[in-house]
Write a protein that holds these residues in place. Structure first.
Motif, PDB file in Angstrom:
ATOM      1  N   GLU A 134       8.106  -1.542   1.071  1.00 24.83           N
ATOM      2  CA  GLU A 134       8.396  -2.925   1.420  1.00 24.83           C
ATOM      3  C   GLU A 134       7.297  -3.468   2.324  1.00 24.83           C
ATOM      4  O   GLU A 134       6.895  -2.827   3.288  1.00 24.83           O
ATOM      5  N   ILE A 135       6.819  -4.661   2.012  1.00 20.48           N
ATOM      6  CA  ILE A 135       5.727  -5.271   2.761  1.00 20.48           C
ATOM      7  C   ILE A 135       6.237  -6.552   3.409  1.00 20.48           C
ATOM      8  O   ILE A 135       6.803  -7.422   2.736  1.00 20.48           O
ATOM      9  N   ASN A 136       6.023  -6.664   4.697  1.00 23.85           N
ATOM     10  CA  ASN A 136       6.378  -7.871   5.429  1.00 23.85           C
ATOM     11  C   ASN A 136       5.229  -8.869   5.270  1.00 23.85           C
ATOM     12  O   ASN A 136       4.146  -8.688   5.814  1.00 23.85           O
TER      13      ASN A 136
ATOM     14  N   LEU B  31      -8.534 -10.284   0.538  1.00 24.71           N
ATOM     15  CA  LEU B  31      -8.187  -9.241  -0.425  1.00 24.71           C
ATOM     16  C   LEU B  31      -8.468  -7.855   0.155  1.00 24.71           C
ATOM     17  O   LEU B  31      -7.647  -6.930   0.025  1.00 24.71           O
ATOM     18  N   ILE B  32      -9.611  -7.709   0.812  1.00 22.11           N
ATOM     19  CA  ILE B  32      -9.952  -6.420   1.431  1.00 22.11           C
ATOM     20  C   ILE B  32      -8.962  -6.083   2.539  1.00 22.11           C
ATOM     21  O   ILE B  32      -8.519  -4.932   2.675  1.00 22.11           O
ATOM     22  N   CYS B  33      -8.581  -7.080   3.340  1.00 17.51           N
ATOM     23  CA  CYS B  33      -7.609  -6.859   4.412  1.00 17.51           C
ATOM     24  C   CYS B  33      -6.252  -6.442   3.852  1.00 17.51           C
ATOM     25  O   CYS B  33      -5.594  -5.543   4.391  1.00 17.51           O
ATOM     26  N   CYS B  34      -5.829  -7.094   2.771  1.00 17.35           N
ATOM     27  CA  CYS B  34      -4.545  -6.743   2.166  1.00 17.35           C
ATOM     28  C   CYS B  34      -4.561  -5.321   1.617  1.00 17.35           C
ATOM     29  O   CYS B  34      -3.589  -4.571   1.778  1.00 17.35           O
TER      30      CYS B  34
ATOM     31  N   VAL C  91      -2.171  -2.216   3.046  1.00 14.69           N
ATOM     32  CA  VAL C  91      -1.219  -1.498   2.195  1.00 14.69           C
ATOM     33  C   VAL C  91      -1.589  -0.025   2.039  1.00 14.69           C
ATOM     34  O   VAL C  91      -0.726   0.857   2.073  1.00 14.69           O
ATOM     35  N   MET C  92      -2.877   0.270   1.892  1.00  8.58           N
ATOM     36  CA  MET C  92      -3.311   1.604   1.493  1.00  8.58           C
ATOM     37  C   MET C  92      -3.756   2.496   2.650  1.00  8.58           C
ATOM     38  O   MET C  92      -3.953   3.693   2.447  1.00  8.58           O
ATOM     39  N   SER C  93      -3.923   1.948   3.852  1.00  8.79           N
ATOM     40  CA  SER C  93      -4.436   2.762   4.952  1.00  8.79           C
ATOM     41  C   SER C  93      -3.430   3.787   5.451  1.00  8.79           C
ATOM     42  O   SER C  93      -3.813   4.826   6.001  1.00  8.79           O
TER      43      SER C  93
ATOM     44  N   GLU D 180       1.564   6.561   9.917  1.00  7.23           N
ATOM     45  CA  GLU D 180       3.018   6.674   9.786  1.00  7.23           C
ATOM     46  C   GLU D 180       3.449   8.098   9.491  1.00  7.23           C
ATOM     47  O   GLU D 180       4.462   8.567  10.008  1.00  7.23           O
ATOM     48  N   ARG D 181       2.703   8.815   8.669  1.00  7.35           N
ATOM     49  CA  ARG D 181       3.092  10.188   8.337  1.00  7.35           C
ATOM     50  C   ARG D 181       3.011  11.095   9.561  1.00  7.35           C
ATOM     51  O   ARG D 181       3.802  12.036   9.705  1.00  7.35           O
ATOM     52  N   LEU D 182       2.079  10.816  10.491  1.00  3.67           N
ATOM     53  CA  LEU D 182       1.987  11.616  11.712  1.00  3.67           C
ATOM     54  C   LEU D 182       3.133  11.301  12.663  1.00  3.67           C
ATOM     55  O   LEU D 182       3.600  12.194  13.385  1.00  3.67           O
ATOM     56  N   ILE D 183       3.587  10.054  12.679  1.00  2.00           N
ATOM     57  CA  ILE D 183       4.743   9.704  13.508  1.00  2.00           C
ATOM     58  C   ILE D 183       5.982  10.449  13.026  1.00  2.00           C
ATOM     59  O   ILE D 183       6.755  10.994  13.822  1.00  2.00           O
TER      60      ILE D 183
END
Length: 284
Positions: free
Chosen positions: A20-22, A115-118, A122-124, A261-264
């Motif tokens: 889900e993307i805000n 586009l690069i920011c989006c 999403v992918m970072s 997020e995976r480290l959290i």
């Protein structure tokens, strides 16, 4: 068994929330990078404008040569002068063509950076949206602390305007007061259950110590009746993970836009496996 089931349920629920993307948060993510947008707009506007200006001059020069050849050419026998004439040659204005292409380049530059920011958003895999933090990670969000704004930047008033739009009235609260609010929430989490005697709390996270050392020191000063550890990174250092067993509680301090997020989630699992009370998370 019930605790393990609850932990797995929250973990699966958290991974479902990732998709889900805000959109509002994504919009502010792009607005905060307005400098890159402006630079790319200017660069592409100049590049496309200069290119079109030179191309138009070259085309007009070719047309002039064609016009000169037509004027020097003799009409063929049996054809009148009107029949021998070709279609009139129209010369383009290089300035107006360059301006039109410059505007297109500006729009394209803005779209390219957005586009690069989006894609990076999403992918970072980094922590960006904190609106549903507790549902996403299964931990309480005890406070959000604005980044230190002592560094002056060119057109910094635009950054402050974007910050006020994003945070609303919370943006007017000074940074020190935000740390005090977080300290009150941490203190409430420590004494929430009278049966759990928490006397030692480890402060840990996945970001560099220099980014959060000020927050850790002020939290330790505000809550003097509890012994806080120095900031450690339990996901990166085995010695810090070993020391986690000697604490009754753990407080995570993460950085928005840098913590993964995976480290959290991994930090939370490490604490629960050692039966250490997870107090919550502070985002800076």
């Amino acid at each position: 068994m019930s605790q393990d089931y609850e932990r797995r349920f929250l973990l699966v629920e958290g991974y479902q929330e990732v998709s889900e993307i805000n959109l509002i948060d994504l919009l502010f993510y792009c607005l905060k990078r307005w400098r890159w947008i402006v630079v790319c707009m200017i660069f592409l506007a100049v590049a496309t404008g200069v290119y079109k200006y030179q191309a138009t001059l070259a085309e007009n020069q070719v047309k002039k040569e064609q016009q000169l050849k037509q004027s020097l050419a003799e009409p063929v026998e049996g054809e009148t002068g009107i029949e021998a004439e070709n279609e009139p040659i129209v010369f383009e204005d290089p300035v107006s063509s360059a301006v039109t292409f410059a505007i297109i380049g500006m729009i394209g530059g803005a779209c390219l950076v957005c586009l690069i920011c989006c894609m990076n958003y999403v992918m970072s895999g980094k922590l960006q949206d904190i609106s549903n933090f507790q549902q996403k990670f299964g931990m309480s969000l005890l406070g959000t602390i604005r980044r230190n704004g002592t560094k002056r930047r060119l057109f910094g008033f635009i950054d402050r305007w974007v910050c006020r739009l994003e945070e609303g009235p919370y943006a007017k609260i000074p940074r020190k007061e935000q740390i005090k609010i977080a300290a009150v929430n941490v203190q409430s989490a420590i004494y929430r259950n009278p049966e759990e005697k928490i006397k030692r709390v480890m402060m840990t996270g996945s970001v560099a110590e220099d980014d959060v050392i000020e927050i850790c020191e002020q939290l330790a000063e505000e809550i003097g009746e509890v012994a806080f550890s120095p900031y450690r990174q339990i996901v990166f250092h085995a010695a810090a993970l070993k020391k986690l067993e000697y604490y009754e509680g753990v407080l995570f301090i993460e950085k928005r836009g840098e913590s993964y997020e995976r480290l959290i989630r991994q930090e939370r699992e490490l604490a629960l496996d050692r039966r250490v009370k997870v107090l919550g998370v502070i985002i800076c």
